[in-house]
Design an enzyme around this catalytic site. Sequence first.
Site, PDB file in Angstrom:
ATOM      1  N   HIS A   1     -30.577  -8.214 -18.453  1.00  0.00           N
ATOM      2  CA  HIS A   1     -30.585  -9.584 -18.978  1.00  0.00           C
ATOM      3  C   HIS A   1     -30.037  -9.624 -20.406  1.00  0.00           C
ATOM      4  O   HIS A   1     -29.253 -10.517 -20.756  1.00  0.00           O
ATOM      5  CB  HIS A   1     -32.017 -10.134 -18.948  1.00  0.00           C
ATOM      6  CG  HIS A   1     -32.124 -11.568 -19.331  1.00  0.00           C
ATOM      7  ND1 HIS A   1     -31.875 -12.601 -18.456  1.00  0.00           N
ATOM      8  CD2 HIS A   1     -32.417 -12.155 -20.517  1.00  0.00           C
ATOM      9  CE1 HIS A   1     -32.037 -13.753 -19.091  1.00  0.00           C
ATOM     10  NE2 HIS A   1     -32.366 -13.512 -20.328  1.00  0.00           N
TER      11      HIS A   1
ATOM     12  N   CYS B   1     -16.673 -11.387  -9.610  1.00  0.00           N
ATOM     13  CA  CYS B   1     -17.497 -12.364 -10.328  1.00  0.00           C
ATOM     14  C   CYS B   1     -18.699 -11.707 -10.975  1.00  0.00           C
ATOM     15  O   CYS B   1     -19.537 -12.388 -11.559  1.00  0.00           O
ATOM     16  CB  CYS B   1     -17.945 -13.496  -9.408  1.00  0.00           C
ATOM     17  SG  CYS B   1     -19.023 -12.970  -8.067  1.00  0.00           S
TER      18      CYS B   1
END
Length: 557
Positions: free
Chosen positions: A187, A481
């Site tokens: 993250h 992606c």
Amino acid sequence: MTTTLTGSPVSPGRAAGVVVTMPEPVPEPPTTRLHAHEADAAVEAVRTASTAVQKRLVDRADRARGTAADVLSVTAAMAGDPTLASDAERRVREDLVTPARAVWDAAGSLAAQLEQLGPPLAERARDVRDVRDRIVAELTGARPPGVPEPGHPFVLVAEDLAPADTATLDPETVLGIVTSGGGPTSHTAILARSLGIPAVVAVAGAGDLRDGETVLLDGGSGSVVRDPDPDAVAAAQHRDTARRELQGPGRTADGVPVELMANVADPDGARAAAEAGAEGVGLFRTEFCFLGRAAEPSVAEQVSAYRRVLAAFPGRRVVVRTLDAGADKPLGFVTADDEPNPALGVRGLRTAVGHPDVLDRQLQAIAEAAAAEEAEVWVMAPMVATPAEARDFVAACAKHGLEQAGVMVEVPAAALRARWIFEHAAFGSLGTNDLIQYAMAADRVLGELATLSTPWQPAVLELVRATCEGAAAHGRPVGVCGEAAADPALAPVLVGLGVSSLSMTPRALGDVAAVLGATTSEECAELARLACEQPDAESARAAVRGRLAALLDELAL
């Protein structure tokens, strides 16, 4: 004496500044008893500390923007909630414990109650504990939790950053990030890239860095220099740090088109991507209208949400990923909460086996939104592993008139059987975050495995090549992606492997375009060959960056 620490490069760019470390976790206060005559003063201390914390958070929220303002406002509201303060005051009077202990126990009780209620209220338990730590720090004189505010720009050093911490990062003051934990797809890494903050994670020796010392970090090579040369510091500090803008369509130096698209997760992200010049959306994450709910949103709700994203890209492609529930995104109405290994469980397209109606209604909503807007809508399913899954998903899309139906390639099996997958799928998109995790058997958030959890792994690059070759046999395009697409040095390697589009955080578009624009397609192929020939990820990265050294240095990447 100058020394160099090394870690995993996750967000390119160079930065120099003084170190400011994240505060240590606020320790649990001891259970110390008061005398009865001390209770009134202790109650007043709880009230004073709660008010001070709330005011400080409100002030920060007023100065913040976007997600940071929202996070701080929620925390400030929790600090002012009378439920917590009144329970703490009661504990002071009845149990004669110190103010810090009373706040700690009151917050623990409230957090437990919220967790028992289930989502979405259970998510507030984290906010309660955050407020607890802030009030206890105020009472005990400890450093408060959260990103520090020293009053000057700094390099932030931490073990890792929680989502609430990353939401409050200000790229105007946080010059760079160094962590001892985390990985290239953690993250912290993803947020650093989205904010354009140079970052290096999983740095051995990061725990030895001290407040006030100067470091020079390179988020492209993964180095952190202690006591750097003053000239190098001056060069980094005076370098133009303005974000490089995307100028026109992406292409190599010899004119081969490479679509440069953006990953978006909500309407605000779509508008930001359009403003940044993205050629389209290579990954539209639809989870934003599902998460935090006890039941799926209605078709009408989904149509409204999707239209707000599609409206930002009239005449341009938007690749919509169907619901990617499971693993770190559990949803009670499609996933179980007792899977022993959720990352390898019922997630992504697999949820449609038990809940085909949820997928059917989502495809209906996507089709209705596409019909109402002018964007060119493609649809893809996450976690496809077999040709049969690809076939069935394409058929489900066709029932709703969605002709451009493709697949996410995140499972090594799909990459290795790409030739058969693309007999059905119209296109593919490589989700490199999960592809790395599954190929290397390495949890992407563990700092100890950061050397494995990188898209520079030659084994992962070979899976990219296999996917592109299998798709090429049927004339199908393949994009990337995952976070790998945002690495300017890796972009030409991916193109050399056969990738025709790259989708990334909007802030990375200009840097990736600059590197591709200075590299011919023949050079891209040579860089891909060079990377795949290396024995490990570190060698692959070093070999490619060595070949691109002059260009990357010129671009400060």
